[in-house]
Design a protein around this motif. Sequence first.
Motif, PDB file in Angstrom:
ATOM      1  N   LYS A  94      -6.677   6.342   5.412  1.00 32.51           N
ATOM      2  CA  LYS A  94      -5.543   6.025   6.291  1.00 32.51           C
ATOM      3  C   LYS A  94      -5.788   6.552   7.700  1.00 32.51           C
ATOM      4  CE  LYS A  94      -2.069   5.964   2.645  1.00 32.51           C
ATOM      5  NZ  LYS A  94      -0.957   6.700   2.015  1.00 32.51           N
ATOM      6  N   ASP A 133      -7.415  -2.832   8.531  1.00 32.26           N
ATOM      7  CA  ASP A 133      -6.780  -3.507   7.404  1.00 32.26           C
ATOM      8  C   ASP A 133      -5.973  -4.697   7.927  1.00 32.26           C
ATOM      9  OD1 ASP A 133      -4.658  -2.232   8.648  1.00 32.26           O
ATOM     10  OD2 ASP A 133      -4.005  -1.122   6.886  1.00 32.26           O
ATOM     11  N   ALA A 134      -5.422  -5.488   7.015  1.00 31.95           N
ATOM     12  CA  ALA A 134      -4.710  -6.714   7.385  1.00 31.95           C
ATOM     13  C   ALA A 134      -3.518  -6.436   8.297  1.00 31.95           C
ATOM     14  CB  ALA A 134      -4.254  -7.445   6.131  1.00 31.95           C
ATOM     15  N   GLU A 135      -2.791  -5.365   8.023  1.00 33.94           N
ATOM     16  CA  GLU A 135      -1.620  -5.012   8.833  1.00 33.94           C
ATOM     17  C   GLU A 135      -1.996  -4.775  10.298  1.00 33.94           C
ATOM     18  OE1 GLU A 135       1.489  -1.270   9.395  1.00 33.94           O
ATOM     19  OE2 GLU A 135       0.253  -1.347   7.587  1.00 33.94           O
ATOM     20  N   HIS A 136      -3.058  -3.999  10.524  1.00 31.90           N
ATOM     21  CA  HIS A 136      -3.474  -3.685  11.890  1.00 31.90           C
ATOM     22  C   HIS A 136      -4.156  -4.871  12.577  1.00 31.90           C
ATOM     23  CE1 HIS A 136      -2.693   0.430  10.461  1.00 31.90           C
ATOM     24  NE2 HIS A 136      -2.358   0.637  11.719  1.00 31.90           N
ATOM     25  N   LYS A 176      -3.262  -7.959  12.131  1.00 35.32           N
ATOM     26  CA  LYS A 176      -2.142  -8.797  12.545  1.00 35.32           C
ATOM     27  C   LYS A 176      -1.541  -8.264  13.846  1.00 35.32           C
ATOM     28  CE  LYS A 176       2.290 -10.569  10.940  1.00 35.32           C
ATOM     29  NZ  LYS A 176       3.346 -10.491   9.938  1.00 35.32           N
ATOM     30  N   LYS A 177      -1.385  -6.948  13.931  1.00 35.62           N
ATOM     31  CA  LYS A 177      -0.844  -6.340  15.153  1.00 35.62           C
ATOM     32  C   LYS A 177      -1.773  -6.576  16.343  1.00 35.62           C
ATOM     33  CE  LYS A 177       1.933  -2.763  12.991  1.00 35.62           C
ATOM     34  NZ  LYS A 177       2.248  -1.356  12.857  1.00 35.62           N
ATOM     35  N   LYS A 179       3.806   7.468  12.549  1.00 33.64           N
ATOM     36  CA  LYS A 179       3.167   7.394  11.226  1.00 33.64           C
ATOM     37  C   LYS A 179       1.962   8.336  11.142  1.00 33.64           C
ATOM     38  CE  LYS A 179       4.428   2.650  10.007  1.00 33.64           C
ATOM     39  NZ  LYS A 179       3.942   1.278   9.777  1.00 33.64           N
TER      40      LYS A 179
END
Length: 194
Positions: free
Chosen positions: A61, A119-122, A124-125, A151
Motif C-alpha cells: 500500500k 493499481d486500478a484505483e490510482h 483511474k485517478k 489515507k
Amino acid sequence: MKRLIYTLAISGTVLAFQSCSDTSKNSADASDSTAIAMDSMSPTDTSAMAVDQMDIDFANKAAIGGMAEVDFGKLAQEKAVNAKVKDFANMMVMDHGKANGELMAIAGEKNITLPATLDAEHMKKEEELKSKSGADFDKLYVAMMVEGHKKTLALMQDGSEHCKDSALKGFATKTAPVVKAHLDMITKIQSELK
C-alpha cells in the motif's frame, strides 16, 4: 553341527551389534550436520525470516501510494497553473521519490516484491487528472492530494504501531511526520484556491 550353529549365532550377533553401532554413528553425523546448519543461521539475521503478511500489505500500500504521489506530482509539474500547486508538486516528486527509494531498499532486504505499477484505483485517478487543465486541474489535483495524504498518514500511523518488522516500522514512524506536514500544506493551499 552344534559347532556350526554356534558359530553362525555368534557371527549373526556380531553383525547385529556392528550395524547398530553404524546406525548410531550415522545418526550422530546427521544430527551434527543439522546442528551446524542451525548454528549458521544467526538469530539476528532478519532476512532469513519470513515477513508477516500484514507487513507485506503495508509495504504494498505504501509503495502504490508513493508511486501515485510521484506520478501525479510529475503531471502537476507540467499542467498546474497555480505557483503554490506547482511548488507542492515539486516537493511530492522529491519527498515521495526519496521515500519510495527507502521502501524499495527495505523490501529488497526482506525479499518483498513491491508492485511496479499503480493499481486500478490510482490509474483511474491519473486518467481523470490528465483530462483536466488550468484551474480545474489544480482543484482536482489538490483535492486528490488532500484525500491521498489523509489515507497515507493513517497508513503510516498504523504501520508505526502495528508493523512487526522493525525496518518497516521504522520507515512508517519516520515517514508519518513528513506526510502530516504535506497534509497541512496541501490543506492550506486548498483553502486558498476556493
